[in-house]
Design a protein around this motif. Structure first.
Motif, PDB file in Angstrom:
ATOM      1  N   PHE A  55       0.876  -1.198  -0.007  1.00 12.96           N
ATOM      2  CA  PHE A  55      -0.282  -0.055   0.069  1.00 12.96           C
ATOM      3  C   PHE A  55       0.888   1.177   0.028  1.00 12.96           C
ATOM      4  CE2 PHE A  55      -3.594  -2.842   1.150  1.00 12.96           C
ATOM      5  CZ  PHE A  55      -4.438  -2.374   0.254  1.00 12.96           C
ATOM      6  N   ILE A  56       2.233   1.310   0.470  1.00 11.48           N
ATOM      7  CA  ILE A  56       2.930   2.391   0.536  1.00 11.48           C
ATOM      8  C   ILE A  56       3.348   2.512  -0.852  1.00 11.48           C
ATOM      9  CG2 ILE A  56       5.267   3.267   1.108  1.00 11.48           C
ATOM     10  CD1 ILE A  56       4.819   1.722   4.056  1.00 11.48           C
ATOM     11  N   LYS A  59       0.346   3.860  -3.060  1.00  8.31           N
ATOM     12  CA  LYS A  59      -0.030   5.020  -2.608  1.00  8.31           C
ATOM     13  C   LYS A  59       0.928   6.059  -3.358  1.00  8.31           C
ATOM     14  CE  LYS A  59      -0.452   8.168   1.433  1.00  8.31           C
ATOM     15  NZ  LYS A  59       0.710   9.277   1.082  1.00  8.31           N
ATOM     16  N   ASN A  60       2.376   5.898  -3.237  1.00  9.06           N
ATOM     17  CA  ASN A  60       3.376   6.602  -3.978  1.00  9.06           C
ATOM     18  C   ASN A  60       2.902   6.853  -5.433  1.00  9.06           C
ATOM     19  OD1 ASN A  60       4.549   7.343  -1.573  1.00  9.06           O
ATOM     20  ND2 ASN A  60       6.123   5.410  -1.682  1.00  9.06           N
ATOM     21  N   GLU A  63       0.068   8.850  -6.118  1.00  7.10           N
ATOM     22  CA  GLU A  63       0.256  10.448  -5.878  1.00  7.10           C
ATOM     23  C   GLU A  63       1.155  10.830  -7.307  1.00  7.10           C
ATOM     24  OE1 GLU A  63       2.489  10.360  -2.328  1.00  7.10           O
ATOM     25  OE2 GLU A  63       0.463  10.437  -1.106  1.00  7.10           O
ATOM     26  N   SER A  68      -5.123   9.472  -5.615  1.00  6.79           N
ATOM     27  CA  SER A  68      -4.881   9.078  -4.239  1.00  6.79           C
ATOM     28  C   SER A  68      -5.575   7.542  -4.054  1.00  6.79           C
ATOM     29  CB  SER A  68      -5.565  10.245  -3.199  1.00  6.79           C
ATOM     30  OG  SER A  68      -6.931  10.100  -3.295  1.00  6.79           O
ATOM     31  N   LEU A  69      -5.563   7.210  -2.647  1.00  6.30           N
ATOM     32  CA  LEU A  69      -6.057   5.724  -2.469  1.00  6.30           C
ATOM     33  C   LEU A  69      -7.616   5.980  -2.510  1.00  6.30           C
ATOM     34  CD1 LEU A  69      -3.651   4.698   0.777  1.00  6.30           C
ATOM     35  CD2 LEU A  69      -3.793   3.681  -1.526  1.00  6.30           C
ATOM     36  N   SER A  70      -8.155   7.115  -2.051  1.00  2.57           N
ATOM     37  CA  SER A  70      -9.441   7.506  -2.320  1.00  2.57           C
ATOM     38  C   SER A  70     -10.072   7.221  -3.586  1.00  2.57           C
ATOM     39  CB  SER A  70      -9.870   8.592  -1.518  1.00  2.57           C
ATOM     40  OG  SER A  70      -9.610   9.787  -2.293  1.00  2.57           O
ATOM     41  N   TYR A  95      -6.158   0.702   4.855  1.00  3.86           N
ATOM     42  CA  TYR A  95      -6.039   1.485   3.616  1.00  3.86           C
ATOM     43  C   TYR A  95      -7.191   1.799   2.776  1.00  3.86           C
ATOM     44  CZ  TYR A  95      -0.978   1.725   4.547  1.00  3.86           C
ATOM     45  OH  TYR A  95       0.126   2.045   5.019  1.00  3.86           O
TER      46      TYR A  95
END
Length: 127
Positions: A55-56, A59-60, A63, A68-70, A95
């Motif tokens: 997930f990191i 997420k990167n 971005e 975004s994750l949303s 997450y």
């Protein structure tokens, strides 16, 4: 209709010939992402730590794509052992618990025996 390719710096992308993500219009297609720390090219033996690192990495990548994750609308979890899925649930909820994308879990052999989970997502960037 511009296509943008995103690279994470993983040696796998160069060796195999793929992009970490492809951005097409407002869509972001993130390749299957494992628990490798791409800066050090190391991976934990613990599936929960691998899931967190997935997930990191995702997420990167999002971005870099202006998302975004949303924005995730679809997620596919691939585990080397289906029996390990439940122990990952708290990380998945951390997450994506409020995002609630459509989801599928598969069990399959992964490219490297060190890999215990791989996560692929599709995101639709909000305007």
């Amino acid at each position: 209709m511009t296509k943008k390719l995103i690279n994470s710096g993983s040696v796998f992308e160069e060796q195999i010939g793929y992009s970490r993500a492809v951005v097409q219009d407002n869509w972001v297609f993130v390749s299957g992402t494992t628990g490798y720390n791409y800066e050090t090219m190391t991976i934990s033996e613990d599936i929960i730590e691998q899931t967190e690192q997935c997930f990191i990495n995702i997420k990167n990548t999002l971005e870099k794509a202006g998302a975004s994750l949303s924005d995730i609308v679809r997620v596919t979890y691939i585990l080397s052992k289906a029996s390990n899925f439940e122990c990952c649930w708290p990380v998945l909820k951390k997450y994506l618990g409020s995002v609630k994308p459509a989801a599928t879990m598969l069990s399959a052999g992964l490219a490297n025996k060190k890999m215990k989970i791989e996560i692929e997502v599709t995101a639709l960037k909000n305007r």
